[in-house]
Design an enzyme around this catalytic site. Structure first.
Site, PDB file in Angstrom:
ATOM      1  N   ASP A   1      28.137  51.404  39.357  1.00 25.07           N
ATOM      2  CA  ASP A   1      27.119  52.094  40.143  1.00 25.07           C
ATOM      3  C   ASP A   1      25.813  51.324  40.242  1.00 25.07           C
ATOM      4  O   ASP A   1      24.977  51.636  41.089  1.00 25.07           O
ATOM      5  CB  ASP A   1      26.842  53.483  39.559  1.00 25.07           C
ATOM      6  CG  ASP A   1      26.392  53.428  38.094  1.00 25.07           C
ATOM      7  OD1 ASP A   1      26.355  52.310  37.535  1.00 25.07           O
ATOM      8  OD2 ASP A   1      26.083  54.475  37.516  1.00 25.07           O
TER       9      ASP A   1
ATOM     10  N   ILE B   1      61.054  39.027  67.352  1.00 28.98           N
ATOM     11  CA  ILE B   1      59.767  39.128  66.644  1.00 28.98           C
ATOM     12  C   ILE B   1      59.207  40.550  66.757  1.00 28.98           C
ATOM     13  O   ILE B   1      59.080  41.073  67.860  1.00 28.98           O
ATOM     14  CB  ILE B   1      58.750  38.112  67.207  1.00 28.98           C
ATOM     15  CG1 ILE B   1      59.199  36.684  66.888  1.00 28.98           C
ATOM     16  CG2 ILE B   1      57.365  38.362  66.629  1.00 28.98           C
ATOM     17  CD1 ILE B   1      58.380  35.621  67.558  1.00 28.98           C
TER      18      ILE B   1
ATOM     19  N   GLU C   1      56.652  42.702  67.394  1.00 27.41           N
ATOM     20  CA  GLU C   1      55.268  42.688  67.880  1.00 27.41           C
ATOM     21  C   GLU C   1      54.465  43.891  67.390  1.00 27.41           C
ATOM     22  O   GLU C   1      53.246  43.828  67.245  1.00 27.41           O
ATOM     23  CB  GLU C   1      55.248  42.674  69.417  1.00 27.41           C
ATOM     24  CG  GLU C   1      55.822  41.410  70.039  1.00 27.41           C
ATOM     25  CD  GLU C   1      57.314  41.571  70.345  1.00 27.41           C
ATOM     26  OE1 GLU C   1      57.921  42.506  69.789  1.00 27.41           O
ATOM     27  OE2 GLU C   1      57.863  40.769  71.103  1.00 27.41           O
TER      28      GLU C   1
ATOM     29  N   ASP D   1      26.543  45.779  38.347  1.00 23.02           N
ATOM     30  CA  ASP D   1      27.981  45.837  38.612  1.00 23.02           C
ATOM     31  C   ASP D   1      28.382  45.100  39.891  1.00 23.02           C
ATOM     32  O   ASP D   1      29.559  44.818  40.103  1.00 23.02           O
ATOM     33  CB  ASP D   1      28.445  47.295  38.726  1.00 23.02           C
ATOM     34  CG  ASP D   1      28.188  48.086  37.458  1.00 23.02           C
ATOM     35  OD1 ASP D   1      28.550  47.586  36.379  1.00 23.02           O
ATOM     36  OD2 ASP D   1      27.630  49.194  37.545  1.00 23.02           O
TER      37      ASP D   1
ATOM     38  N   VAL E   1      61.796  35.667  70.974  1.00 26.84           N
ATOM     39  CA  VAL E   1      60.683  36.552  71.316  1.00 26.84           C
ATOM     40  C   VAL E   1      61.060  38.011  71.100  1.00 26.84           C
ATOM     41  O   VAL E   1      60.282  38.815  70.575  1.00 26.84           O
ATOM     42  CB  VAL E   1      60.243  36.320  72.780  1.00 26.84           C
ATOM     43  CG1 VAL E   1      59.201  37.356  73.202  1.00 26.84           C
ATOM     44  CG2 VAL E   1      59.686  34.921  72.933  1.00 26.84           C
ATOM     45  N   ALA E   2      62.292  38.357  71.498  1.00 24.10           N
ATOM     46  CA  ALA E   2      62.743  39.741  71.333  1.00 24.10           C
ATOM     47  C   ALA E   2      62.883  40.124  69.870  1.00 24.10           C
ATOM     48  O   ALA E   2      62.694  41.281  69.497  1.00 24.10           O
ATOM     49  CB  ALA E   2      64.070  39.934  72.063  1.00 24.10           C
TER      50      ALA E   2
ATOM     51  N   ASP F   1      33.284  51.362  34.584  1.00 28.24           N
ATOM     52  CA  ASP F   1      31.989  51.556  33.957  1.00 28.24           C
ATOM     53  C   ASP F   1      32.043  52.882  33.191  1.00 28.24           C
ATOM     54  O   ASP F   1      32.888  53.738  33.467  1.00 28.24           O
ATOM     55  CB  ASP F   1      30.908  51.614  35.041  1.00 28.24           C
ATOM     56  CG  ASP F   1      29.506  51.718  34.455  1.00 28.24           C
ATOM     57  OD1 ASP F   1      29.289  51.197  33.356  1.00 28.24           O
ATOM     58  OD2 ASP F   1      28.640  52.326  35.110  1.00 28.24           O
TER      59      ASP F   1
END
Length: 802
Positions: A728, A322, A324, A732, A319-320, A366
């Site tokens: 635009d 990981i 968080e 598209d 746990v330590a 475009d």
């Protein structure tokens, strides 16, 4: 009705009427319309069912790192609870870590759900483009405001200037000599399209080539007509686009960052799991309990309590170890990135887009409005000099509709010669356009080409020195603006007061020209004409020289003029010929509808004979020019290893000319294998398409329809490229939705394009994309550095713990 053997655009009007069993003067009966509605349904776009809220929430936790953190929060909670039980204390401090982890995950889930709920707004924006009502012929009478959703195939509809088209329809009859429809949002074609009634004998016809069809959501800008409804609802072109947008949303893949985080999470889980297992196993001797007899160990027993104790230590280590805070740090980095990009006119709609932009390997852009200004302007004009063998090409600067933007190069002709005066007069008087200011840009009312001609007149000035000085003083004092939007065009007004317009011969596709009859200061009438150069030369008898003298057009002169036309067209210019006629016969003293010769003007069939024996004046070359900063941006992309591809609905020659001008291609470069129409590219085998897309260097795809754009983007993604797509228009939207990052134009972009995109450009500028990519790369690099830092910290922590 039986299935139609051929597309409607390839049928004659009579065949269409017969196929739909309807008469042009009667329309459908109410009973028949009801029967057809039962078969075809309502004329409206289908409402796609969105994901339920519970599913959206669950999907936010379908992430490896999030799953790891959920497990970590659960284990932290269990350990805190067990610790509280053992120590008979259960203070809140013991639960701080699991509560913080859960709050981080809930916050990320809320942001994710909000983004997902906005994703389908593009479909809603499409519905807003649909017409609400139309003038429809039912039971022999026109219903002026029939709800558009009640239309069915076979309905007869009348369209007028300003009307929005309610369904896909076949033009059956023109009520005016000219019909133009603005359909750029659907096809990407910059100019309004001229429509007619003649069939188009092409089975697999491009959208732009369907000149006898009008499409749902487009707008009539000139003329009026009567049409036959052929497709409604989801069968219309805009309906097909909705299907493509929906399909693209289902194909959305994980961003590069999410893929890497998932990979990182899997490796981290495995590494921490192995380390914890090793930590637990190496303490196996402590699982045993020894009884001491006479100072010596005896009676070895397995201690479940000690085994559990060391297991809790191993779990606590996991746990330590990981990180968080990683999701929160990533979210913060992306949020700060959006602020930096907003300052550079790139507005990010979805946080992951910041990182995706930094990974971009291909930009599909475009042309109109992104690489170019989307404002027509005169680049140069051509006239003859003192002889038929002497030519004058005069260059014009400026790329917008702002009359003060640029000027005429080396313009010293304040006392304009007769030839230049004729050019200015025709451009000013034979013109229906106007210019207004919307607070940000100068824009055109009417045809863009005609607006550009009026700007040219303002740059040329007038031959009267007193009037010229007065106009100049007015311009300096009032800055062209009459009120908050209307632009005062002093030079054009001067020409219109001098040559009063009294009649108009509208444009038609047969003679390819339009003209006006104007009363000159001398009291006689003059015909002012503009149109296709070849058409005017066919009907021209004389050419005007610089000094105003007239010379008969012989064959060498005609070939010279056609040669100059070819040279200007090869530069991607749209060329207009200018001409006039003084000897008008019966119309020489025409003044109003009460004149005996007015009947000649009522029949468009007479227009060609009226526009005969013309005096040819010159050629004007117009274009939608590229933005000044684009060539450097293209060069920056090349240096950064980003491939640029131009995908446009415009014609091939224009697209190629612009691409050469922005340095996507060199001027003498052979474009075989690099330039295709959408239809040509789709006709190739998949292997050939991939080979073309893999080749280094730029590519240009012209006459591209929405499905073409989408397929090109899909192919690039399947090749492992990270694709940014700009656009635009409605056409598209499917490609914007499918691309790894869709980039819409903020000024000229439709709401459909904006809602389908991940990022919006506040200035519609291609160079802004390049700046945003650079910022995205910086953010992506920072996040990778942080992840490496986390990995090192985890390793150091485990090492110290062990």
């Amino acid at each position: 009705m039986e299935e139609k053997p051929f597309p409607a655009w390839s049928w004659s009007v009579e065949q269409c009427l017969k196929e739909y069993n309807v008469k042009l003067d009667k329309g459908l009966s109410t009973y028949e319309a009801e029967k057809r509605r039962e078969r075809y349904g309502w004329n409206e776009l289908a409402k796609e069912k969105g994901k339920p809220l519970w599913r959206l929430v669950l999907e936010q936790f379908d992430d490896m790192l999030v799953k790891i953190l959920l497990v970590a929060a659960f284990i932290s909670f269990v350990l805190a609870y067990m610790q509280g039980v053992e120590s008979a204390e259960s203070g809140f401090e013991a639960y701080v870590e699991p509560v913080v982890i859960v709050l981080i995950l809930v916050l990320n889930a809320i942001v994710g759900v909000w983004q997902e709920s906005n994703a389908e707004k593009a479909l809603e924006a499409l519905k807003e483009m649909q017409c609400e009502s139309g003038k429809v012929l039912r039971d022999g009478f026109f219903v002026p405001d029939l709800p558009a959703r009640e239309l069915v195939p076979g309905d007869i509809v009348e369209l007028r200037v300003g009307d929005k088209v309610p369904a896909d329809m076949r033009v059956a009859a023109l009520k005016t000599s000219t019909l133009r429809v603005e359909q750029s949002s659907l096809t990407g074609e910059a100019n309004p399209v001229l429509k007619g009634t003649d069939p188009v004998f092409i089975d697999d016809c491009e959208l732009q080539a369907k000149e006898n069809m009008v499409f749902s959501g487009t707008t009539v800008v000139n003329g009026s007509c009567v049409c036959i409804v052929v497709s409604t609802g989801m069968d219309t072109e805009i309906g097909k686009i909705q299907k493509q947008i929906h399909e693209a949303s289902l194909e959305e893949s994980d961003t590069p960052l999410k893929k890497k985080l998932d990979e990182f999470g899997s490796r981290l889980t495995t590494a921490i799991g192995v380390v914890c297992l090793v930590v637990w196993i190496i303490n196996y001797k402590n699982f045993l309990s020894w009884d001491i007899v006479d100072g010596k160990p005896a009676n070895v027993r397995f201690s479940f309590e000690r085994c559990t104790y060391y297991f809790k230590i191993a779990v606590a280590l996991a746990v330590a170890a990981i990180p968080e805070g990683l999701p929160a740090v990533i979210t913060t980095c992306l949020a700060l990135g959006t602020r930096k990009m907003a300052k550079k006119n790139a507005i990010v709609r979805k946080l992951p887009s910041v990182e995706t932009l930094g990974c971009t390997t291909v930009i599909c852009s475009d042309k109109t409005g992104t690489l170019t200004t989307n404002q027509m302007s005169v680049t140069e004009f051509f006239t003859l000099g003192g002889k038929t063998t002497v030519t004058r090409i005069i260059h014009v600067e400026g790329t917008t509709y702002d009359p003060k933007d640029g000027g005429i190069v080396d313009w010293t002709c304040f006392n304009m010669d007769p030839n230049l005066q004729s050019i200015a007069e025709i451009c000013a008087v034979c013109n229906d356009a106007g210019i207004y200011f919307d607070g940000n840009l100068f824009r055109a009312t009417g045809l863009p080409t005609e607006a550009a001609l009026k700007v040219l007149v303002e740059k040329m000035g007038v031959p009267d020195s007193k009037a010229r000085n007065k106009i100049r003083d007015t311009q300096l004092a009032a800055s062209y603006l009459i009120d908050s939007s209307t632009v005062k065009l002093g030079c054009c007004e001067w020409w219109n007061k001098r040559s009063k317009r009294i009649a108009t011969l509208e444009f038609d596709r047969v003679r390819k020209s339009m003209s006006v009859i104007a009363r000159e200061p001398t009291g006689h009438n003059r015909l002012l004409v503009k149109g296709a150069v070849e058409s005017l030369l066919e009907r021209g008898s004389y050419v005007q020289l610089a000094d105003g003298s007239l010379i008969p057009i012989d064959e060498p002169c005609r070939q010279l003029l056609l040669q100059k036309l070819s040279e200007m067209s090869s530069k991607g210019l749209r060329c207009l010929g200018l001409a006039y006629k003084d000897e008008l016969g019966e119309l020489s003293d025409y003044y109003s509808e009460s004149h005996p010769a007015h009947k000649m003007l009522l029949d468009p069939a007479n227009y060609s004979s009226i526009e005969s024996d013309l005096i040819f004046v010159g050629i004007v070359g117009l274009r939608d020019p590229p933005r000044e900063e684009v060539p450097k941006a293209i060069q920056d992309c090349k240096e950064a290893g980003i491939k640029v591809m131009v995908i446009t609905g415009d014609n091939k020659s224009t697209a190629e000319a612009i691409c050469k001008e922005i340095n996507l291609f060199s001027k003498g470069e052979d474009l075989r294998g690099k330039s295709f129409t959408g239809k040509e590219f789709m006709a190739l085998s998949p292997a050939e398409q991939i080979e073309i897309l893999l080749k280094p260097g730029g590519k240009v795809f012209s006459r591209a329809e929405p499905r073409h754009k989408q397929e090109i983007v899909r192919s690039l993604k399947e090749m492992g490229q990270i694709v940014a797509m700009t656009g635009d228009g409605v056409n598209d939207a499917p490609a914007l939705k499918l691309a790894d990052i869709g980039i819409a134009m903020g000024i000229n972009g439709t709401e459909v394009a904006k809602e389908a995109s991940d990022m919006v450009l506040a200035d519609d500028n291609f160079s802004t994309i390049v700046s945003a990519v650079a910022e995205g790369r910086s953010i992506y690099s920072n996040m990778k550095s942080f992840i490496r830092y986390v990995c090192v910290c985890v390793c150091v922590y485990i090492y110290i713990y062990i």
